[in-house]
Design a protein around this motif. Structure first.
Motif, mmCIF file in Angstrom:
data_model
loop_
_atom_site.group_PDB
_atom_site.id
_atom_site.type_symbol
_atom_site.label_atom_id
_atom_site.label_comp_id
_atom_site.label_asym_id
_atom_site.label_seq_id
_atom_site.Cartn_x
_atom_site.Cartn_y
_atom_site.Cartn_z
ATOM 1 N N MET A 135 0.866 -1.099 -0.063
ATOM 2 C CA MET A 135 0.067 -0.005 0.085
ATOM 3 C C MET A 135 0.823 1.255 -0.146
ATOM 4 S SD MET A 135 -3.290 -1.033 2.402
ATOM 5 C CE MET A 135 -4.340 0.191 1.410
ATOM 6 N N ALA A 136 1.960 0.998 0.559
ATOM 7 C CA ALA A 136 2.761 2.371 0.681
ATOM 8 C C ALA A 136 3.157 2.806 -0.672
ATOM 9 C CB ALA A 136 4.185 2.048 1.159
ATOM 10 N N PRO A 137 3.465 2.483 -1.951
ATOM 11 C CA PRO A 137 3.633 2.942 -3.116
ATOM 12 C C PRO A 137 2.375 3.774 -3.560
ATOM 13 C CG PRO A 137 4.457 0.649 -3.166
ATOM 14 C CD PRO A 137 3.778 0.805 -1.917
ATOM 15 N N ILE A 138 1.219 3.274 -3.161
ATOM 16 C CA ILE A 138 0.062 3.934 -3.804
ATOM 17 C C ILE A 138 -0.008 5.288 -3.277
ATOM 18 C CG2 ILE A 138 -2.471 4.009 -3.393
ATOM 19 C CD1 ILE A 138 -2.368 0.975 -3.403
ATOM 20 N N LEU A 139 0.454 5.411 -2.028
ATOM 21 C CA LEU A 139 0.213 6.840 -1.167
ATOM 22 C C LEU A 139 1.536 7.615 -2.009
ATOM 23 C CD1 LEU A 139 -0.632 6.239 2.309
ATOM 24 C CD2 LEU A 139 -1.976 7.281 0.471
ATOM 25 N N MET A 140 2.552 6.835 -2.118
ATOM 26 C CA MET A 140 3.919 7.720 -2.652
ATOM 27 C C MET A 140 3.345 8.272 -4.034
ATOM 28 S SD MET A 140 6.868 5.302 -1.452
ATOM 29 C CE MET A 140 7.970 5.282 0.098
ATOM 30 N N VAL A 141 2.750 7.547 -4.872
ATOM 31 C CA VAL A 141 2.360 8.088 -6.167
ATOM 32 C C VAL A 141 1.187 9.020 -5.869
ATOM 33 C CG1 VAL A 141 1.226 7.336 -8.275
ATOM 34 C CG2 VAL A 141 2.918 5.874 -7.323
ATOM 35 N N VAL A 142 0.475 8.949 -5.081
ATOM 36 C CA VAL A 142 -0.635 9.861 -4.640
ATOM 37 C C VAL A 142 0.123 11.364 -4.365
ATOM 38 C CG1 VAL A 142 -2.344 10.953 -3.236
ATOM 39 C CG2 VAL A 142 -2.373 8.625 -4.270
ATOM 40 N N ALA A 143 1.029 11.258 -3.386
ATOM 41 C CA ALA A 143 1.965 12.327 -3.006
ATOM 42 C C ALA A 143 2.675 13.143 -4.251
ATOM 43 C CB ALA A 143 3.006 11.868 -1.939
ATOM 44 N N TRP A 144 3.191 12.237 -5.099
ATOM 45 C CA TRP A 144 3.922 12.786 -6.203
ATOM 46 C C TRP A 144 3.115 13.508 -7.169
ATOM 47 C CZ3 TRP A 144 8.613 13.742 -8.064
ATOM 48 C CH2 TRP A 144 8.838 13.840 -9.109
ATOM 49 N N ASN A 145 1.698 12.815 -7.404
ATOM 50 C CA ASN A 145 0.845 13.527 -8.131
ATOM 51 C C ASN A 145 0.207 14.881 -7.650
ATOM 52 O OD1 ASN A 145 1.207 11.687 -10.116
ATOM 53 N ND2 ASN A 145 -0.440 10.280 -9.323
ATOM 54 N N MET A 146 -0.046 14.918 -6.185
ATOM 55 C CA MET A 146 -0.420 15.934 -5.701
ATOM 56 C C MET A 146 0.512 17.218 -5.265
ATOM 57 S SD MET A 146 -1.364 15.100 -1.686
ATOM 58 C CE MET A 146 -1.966 16.627 -1.303
ATOM 59 N N SER A 147 1.698 16.866 -5.670
ATOM 60 C CA SER A 147 2.728 17.855 -5.128
ATOM 61 C C SER A 147 2.838 19.289 -5.772
ATOM 62 C CB SER A 147 4.205 17.142 -5.242
ATOM 63 O OG SER A 147 4.374 17.025 -6.533
ATOM 64 N N GLU A 148 2.176 19.226 -6.859
ATOM 65 C CA GLU A 148 2.301 20.586 -7.803
ATOM 66 C C GLU A 148 3.578 20.898 -8.160
ATOM 67 O OE1 GLU A 148 -1.002 23.194 -7.967
ATOM 68 O OE2 GLU A 148 -1.479 22.636 -5.883
ATOM 69 N N ARG A 149 4.598 19.866 -8.331
ATOM 70 C CA ARG A 149 5.913 20.432 -8.551
ATOM 71 C C ARG A 149 6.293 21.437 -9.564
ATOM 72 N NH1 ARG A 149 4.014 15.815 -10.083
ATOM 73 N NH2 ARG A 149 4.529 14.919 -12.169
ATOM 74 N N LYS A 150 5.429 21.256 -10.624
ATOM 75 C CA LYS A 150 5.601 22.161 -11.742
ATOM 76 C C LYS A 150 5.329 23.640 -11.383
ATOM 77 C CE LYS A 150 5.082 18.926 -15.504
ATOM 78 N NZ LYS A 150 4.245 18.507 -16.698
ATOM 79 N N GLU A 151 4.201 23.663 -10.894
ATOM 80 C CA GLU A 151 3.532 24.947 -10.327
ATOM 81 C C GLU A 151 4.832 25.662 -9.275
ATOM 82 O OE1 GLU A 151 1.110 28.379 -10.287
ATOM 83 O OE2 GLU A 151 1.428 26.548 -11.522
#
Length: 579
Positions: A345-361
């Motif tokens: 389950m850990a990778p699921i939340l890691m991917v969620v975190a990556w997607n919600m990070s708004e890194r480009k913005e």
């Protein structure tokens, strides 16, 4: 938009679309609901209960046609902190109180106020939350044992470093399998939820070849019940409410922000328009009811809402079907879920975190190297190192200070005169020179908001420019969009000083809001309503009729087209002689 308007013209074809999209989103929501609950410090079934109850009510009662509600990653740091500090029972009370606050916010039509939260603040705390979620899964990904969860970031990182030697190769293998399958699935099967496929594949492999070698949901939290919990009213006392009003307010604000952001995204994707206040009320009711069945706080989920629209949803019924899908899966497969490895389950939340990070913005704002960058960094660091409450409060304060600084710099007070070379002799600053400046009439163009942050600059600029004590001072206020009482006070002081020196003040082009304030404070009547003009030309004509003709005799400034005549006119000379 009426409640029934969301179902206007609904037919069997729409239901088929809603059925498909609801099933797809429901399957996606199952692993996310469990993962978010675990990361929040509670048992995974509470995430499922939240998805079922809150998700159904948000779709039924909310103000967005395609909104999908449930537990989200943004809540994780807040809920974990409440759970660690106050316990699960108090988390339910805080969630219920937050629901009441959301209903009140919607009832008092405060939905539109959410849009005034500056973008650097939202990007800062969203990126900070993403960091907390990602790092919070490192221990499960590595299968570290004897880890204690702490409220703050640095102690949690210290725990990981101290226990690195207890890393479990079986857990790492399960996590890597889950992550790999989850990332590859969208490339080959774009319509199948990668998180679910990754979770199922890694769980099956772990059950066959790593049985008993990795921590599972069952070993950590016990078996997941295959039924919804019974209704339970939490013990609410004044003491509890006073302790939890702060956390409840944070949950309400964060839930309101995320749900309305999600609704805006849905509007952009579908061409619809959400009702912000009804959305807050729907979210509030959902968060009042959900804790009564053991669920945690919920809000609109941007990723699931977007998936709902892309899957062809036609109405809010798709969101209700998504909740019913999760309920059916809970009833049929709950015992199987107990064997899911935590590492899977850990990778699921890691991917969620990556997607919600708004890194480009985040990078985009950082590259501006402006006050916005500083506001974002402050909010980000405080979110990671302290808590979201402090981060948002300080971030908003920093944004307000930066805004006032920019507004104060944007105010300009320029001395101007008519340019005879332009059509209609428009006034301009460059015309004013030492040898070309009327001694009797001073004209000022004021541009920008005149408020407490700019009032001192306004006073200083005008006082410096009228030190020669002209007879008439004309303020062009057509470009002053807003005036507050501090700005009015500064203008009043300037008027008093000019009148005290024997001069008079005129105003042209003033906008409705500033004039209304001057009327309420009495400054308009003090200046004299006859000295207010719509156009600068009219004001100049009137000002020229009020000047002292004796000072015009022999004047060579020629600031106005009438000056040549006034300077050489015998009539002027006779008036100067008093004849």
């Amino acid at each position: 938009m009426k409640w029934t308007g969301r179902f206007e013209g609904y037919h069997a074809g729409n239901f088929r679309r809603d059925l498909v999209s609801g099933l797809i989103v429901g399957i996606i929501a199952i692993p996310l609901g469990m993962a978010f609950a675990i990361a929040s410090g509670v048992s995974p079934q509470y995430g499922i209960y939240t998805t079922v109850i809150a998700g159904f009510l948000i779709s039924l009662l909310g103000g967005s046609k395609f909104q999908i509600g449930g537990p989200t990653g943004a809540f994780i740091p807040v809920l974990l902190a409440i759970t660690l500090q106050h316990g699960y029972e108090n988390l339910l009370v805080a969630g219920l109180m937050a629901g009441v606050l959301l209903v009140l916010m919607g009832g008092f039509k405060l939905g539109a106020l959410i849009q005034f939260i500056p973008r650097p603040v939202t990007v800062g705390f969203t990126a900070g939350i993403a960091v907390i979620i990602f790092t919070g899964q490192i221990a499960s990904f590595l299968g570290l044992s004897n880890i204690q969860k702490h409220e703050y970031f640095i102690p949690n990182m210290q725990e990981i470093v101290i226990h690195l030697s207890s890393a479990n190769p079986y857990s790492i293998t399960a996590a890597v399998i889950s992550l790999t399958v989850m990332l590859l699935t969208p490339r080959f099967f774009p319509k199948i939820p990668g998180s679910l496929v990754g979770l199922v594949c890694s769980s099956i492999i772990a059950a066959w070849w790593m049985d008993g070698q990795t921590a599972t949901i069952g070993s950590a939290y016990g078996a997941i019940p295959s039924t919804l919990p019974a209704f339970h009213w939490p013990a609410i006392t004044l003491e509890r409410m006073s302790q939890l009003i702060g956390p409840a307010f944070v949950i309400a604000m964060l839930g309101g922000i995320e749900s309305l952001l999600s609704a805006v995204v849905a509007d952009g994707m579908s061409g619809t328009r959400h009702h912000s206040n009804r959305e807050l009320i729907g979210q509030g009711i959902a968060n009042i009811v959900t804790p009564l069945f053991g669920g945690i706080p919920a809000t609109g989920a941007i990723a699931r809402t977007a998936t709902n629209i892309r899957s062809g949803a036609a109405s809010p019924i798709s969101g209700m079907i998504h909740s019913l899908t999760v309920l059916l899966v809970l009833l049929a497969f709950a015992p199987w879920a107990s064997r899911i490895p935590l590492a899977s389950m850990a990778p699921i939340l890691m991917v969620v975190a990556w997607n919600m990070s708004e890194r480009k913005e985040f990078v985009h704002i950082l590259r501006t190297r402006s006050g916005d960058s500083l506001v974002m960094l402050i909010t980000f660091l405080l979110t990671v190192l302290t808590d979201l409450t402090i981060a948002v409060e300080v971030g908003l304060l920093a944004a307000a200070v930066w805004f006032m600084k920019r507004m104060s710099e944007s105010l300009t007070v320029a001395k101007v005169l008519p340019d005879p070379q332009t059509r209609n002799e428009k006034v301009a600053e460059y015309i004013v020179k030492e040898e070309h400046d009327c001694p009797q009439i001073s004209i000022f163009t004021v541009e920008g908001a005149l408020f407490f942050g700019t009032s001192a600059k306004f006073e200083q600029s005008v006082r410096h420019a009228v030190r020669n004590r002209p007879n008439i001072v004309l303020f062009r206020l057509g470009r002053v969009p807003m005036l507050d009482t501090s700005g009015e006070s500064s203008l009043s002081k300037v008027v008093k000083e000019i009148e005290g020196a024997g001069g008079a003040v005129m105003i042209s082009g003033i906008r409705p809001q500033p004039r209304a304030l001057l009327q309420r404070t009495g400054l308009e009547s003090r200046i004299g309503s006859e000295r207010y003009f719509e156009r600068t030309g009219e004001a100049i004509t009137d000002a020229l009729s009020r000047i002292d003709p004796r000072k015009c005799a022999g004047c060579r400034h020629f600031a106005f087209r009438e000056c040549a005549l006034l300077s050489a006119s015998p009539e002027t000379d006779r008036k100067a002689d008093g004849s």
